[in-house]
Design a protein around this motif. Structure first.
Motif, short mmCIF file in Angstrom:
data_model
loop_
_atom_site.label_atom_id
_atom_site.label_comp_id
_atom_site.label_asym_id
_atom_site.label_seq_id
_atom_site.Cartn_x
_atom_site.Cartn_y
_atom_site.Cartn_z
N LEU A 1 -44.71 -45.80 37.73
CA LEU A 1 -44.28 -45.74 39.04
C LEU A 1 -45.15 -45.82 39.87
O LEU A 1 -46.32 -46.78 40.62
CB LEU A 1 -42.83 -45.17 39.38
CG LEU A 1 -41.42 -45.68 39.21
CD1 LEU A 1 -41.07 -43.93 39.48
CD2 LEU A 1 -41.64 -47.15 39.64
N MET A 2 -46.29 -44.90 39.33
CA MET A 2 -47.85 -44.86 39.98
C MET A 2 -47.96 -45.98 39.67
O MET A 2 -49.20 -46.82 40.35
CB MET A 2 -48.29 -43.45 39.79
CG MET A 2 -47.69 -42.03 39.78
SD MET A 2 -48.65 -40.62 39.58
CE MET A 2 -50.28 -40.89 39.10
N VAL A 3 -48.61 -46.58 38.81
CA VAL A 3 -49.26 -47.62 38.01
C VAL A 3 -48.70 -48.50 38.70
O VAL A 3 -49.81 -49.34 39.16
CB VAL A 3 -49.17 -47.54 35.99
CG1 VAL A 3 -49.88 -49.32 36.31
CG2 VAL A 3 -49.80 -46.09 35.41
N MET A 4 -47.72 -49.06 38.82
CA MET A 4 -46.91 -50.46 39.60
C MET A 4 -47.18 -50.62 40.83
O MET A 4 -47.65 -51.53 41.75
CB MET A 4 -45.35 -50.13 38.82
CG MET A 4 -44.86 -50.07 37.87
SD MET A 4 -43.47 -50.50 37.06
CE MET A 4 -42.70 -51.57 38.00
N ILE A 5 -46.85 -48.76 41.28
CA ILE A 5 -47.60 -49.26 43.36
C ILE A 5 -49.20 -48.77 43.28
O ILE A 5 -49.82 -50.27 43.88
CB ILE A 5 -47.34 -47.87 43.87
CG1 ILE A 5 -45.70 -47.78 43.50
CG2 ILE A 5 -47.97 -47.47 45.07
CD1 ILE A 5 -44.93 -46.92 43.91
N ALA A 6 -50.62 -48.38 42.15
CA ALA A 6 -51.64 -47.87 43.12
C ALA A 6 -52.36 -49.14 42.42
O ALA A 6 -53.19 -50.06 43.12
CB ALA A 6 -51.68 -46.79 42.02
N VAL A 7 -52.04 -50.45 40.94
CA VAL A 7 -52.52 -51.53 41.07
C VAL A 7 -52.74 -52.38 41.99
O VAL A 7 -53.94 -52.80 42.31
CB VAL A 7 -52.44 -51.83 39.62
CG1 VAL A 7 -53.11 -52.77 39.08
CG2 VAL A 7 -53.26 -50.58 39.24
N PRO A 8 -51.35 -53.11 42.50
CA PRO A 8 -51.53 -53.69 43.25
C PRO A 8 -51.64 -53.48 44.87
O PRO A 8 -52.36 -53.91 45.41
CB PRO A 8 -49.58 -54.32 43.46
CG PRO A 8 -48.75 -53.41 42.19
CD PRO A 8 -50.27 -53.03 41.98
N ASN A 9 -51.70 -52.13 44.95
CA ASN A 9 -52.16 -52.08 46.27
C ASN A 9 -53.85 -51.59 46.22
O ASN A 9 -54.22 -51.94 47.76
CB ASN A 9 -52.15 -50.34 46.59
CG ASN A 9 -50.28 -50.69 47.39
OD1 ASN A 9 -50.16 -50.99 47.98
ND2 ASN A 9 -49.90 -49.38 47.01
N PHE A 10 -54.85 -51.64 45.37
CA PHE A 10 -55.99 -51.53 44.74
C PHE A 10 -55.91 -52.69 44.84
O PHE A 10 -57.17 -53.71 45.59
CB PHE A 10 -56.19 -51.09 43.74
CG PHE A 10 -57.97 -50.83 43.01
CD1 PHE A 10 -58.57 -49.85 43.77
CD2 PHE A 10 -58.34 -51.52 42.22
CE1 PHE A 10 -60.03 -50.11 43.61
CE2 PHE A 10 -60.06 -52.02 41.90
CZ PHE A 10 -60.44 -51.08 42.40
N VAL A 11 -55.88 -53.85 44.14
CA VAL A 11 -55.80 -55.26 45.12
C VAL A 11 -55.85 -55.68 46.13
O VAL A 11 -56.51 -56.57 46.16
CB VAL A 11 -54.74 -56.10 43.42
CG1 VAL A 11 -55.00 -58.21 43.96
CG2 VAL A 11 -55.13 -56.21 42.41
N LYS A 12 -54.78 -55.69 46.62
CA LYS A 12 -54.70 -56.28 48.03
C LYS A 12 -55.56 -55.28 49.32
O LYS A 12 -56.53 -56.08 49.93
CB LYS A 12 -53.96 -55.32 48.93
CG LYS A 12 -52.05 -56.39 48.15
CD LYS A 12 -50.97 -55.88 49.03
CE LYS A 12 -49.66 -56.38 48.67
NZ LYS A 12 -48.84 -55.81 48.86
N ALA A 13 -56.14 -54.24 48.58
CA ALA A 13 -57.25 -53.23 49.59
C ALA A 13 -58.68 -53.90 49.45
O ALA A 13 -59.64 -54.03 50.08
CB ALA A 13 -57.44 -51.89 48.94
N ALA A 14 -58.38 -54.33 48.31
CA ALA A 14 -60.16 -55.31 47.90
C ALA A 14 -60.18 -56.68 48.24
O ALA A 14 -61.14 -57.02 48.74
CB ALA A 14 -60.32 -55.44 46.47
N GLN A 15 -59.11 -56.97 48.34
CA GLN A 15 -58.38 -58.99 49.47
C GLN A 15 -58.57 -58.58 50.78
O GLN A 15 -59.53 -59.52 51.49
CB GLN A 15 -57.48 -59.48 48.72
CG GLN A 15 -57.68 -59.60 47.87
CD GLN A 15 -55.78 -60.13 46.83
OE1 GLN A 15 -55.12 -59.81 47.86
NE2 GLN A 15 -55.44 -60.99 45.92
N LYS A 16 -58.16 -57.87 51.19
CA LYS A 16 -58.62 -57.34 52.38
C LYS A 16 -60.59 -57.12 52.58
O LYS A 16 -60.83 -57.43 53.99
CB LYS A 16 -58.33 -56.31 53.13
CG LYS A 16 -56.33 -57.00 53.38
CD LYS A 16 -56.14 -55.22 53.68
CE LYS A 16 -54.16 -55.60 54.05
NZ LYS A 16 -53.69 -54.74 54.89
#
Length: 127
Positions: free
Chosen positions: A29-44
């Motif tokens: 679950l941590m991997v499933m939550i962390a990686v997409p949030n990391f991508v969103k932060a990079a896009q912002k």
């Protein structure tokens, strides 16, 4: 034929297995939550998410999440050895589990009860 384990040792082994499985589930679950949030932060931030960095972040989460589960599975096997050091390690695990509220606290108290107070477990480790 194998010697029958006392009920207290069986209960502790079941708790270890449950917590190990829970550890692996939380890791996923941590991997499933962390990686997409990391991508969103990079896009912002206007940057492209580096795939190598994403893999590194995922591996870090997998490694950190796997360590407790793997340790508990090894300890589960070690408990059957009847060595007093297995009992000591299980007491350490129980003390550490108490810090993890609420499931860890419950499992830690049960583990400590069986390892410190229950006569069946004490006699099991005496050689």
């Amino acid at each position: 034929m194998e010697e029958k384990l006392p009920i207290s040792i069986v209960v502790v082994r079941v708790i270890n297995m449950f917590v190990a499985i829970l550890s692996f589930v939380v890791e996923i679950l941590m991997v499933m939550i962390a990686v997409p949030n990391f991508v969103k932060a990079a896009q912002k931030a206007g940057k492209i998410a580096n795939p190598i960095l994403l893999i590194a972040v995922g591996l870090i989460f997998v490694l950190l999440g796997s360590i407790p589960g793997i340790f508990l599975l090894i300890q589960n096997r070690y408990l059957k050895s009847r060595k007093s050091s297995a009992r000591i390690w299980q007491i350490v695990i129980g003390c550490l589990a108490i810090l993890s509220f609420p499931i860890g606290t419950i499992s830690g108290v049960v583990i400590l009860y069986f390892m410190l107070i229950d006569k069946g477990a004490k006699e099991f480790f005496v050689q």
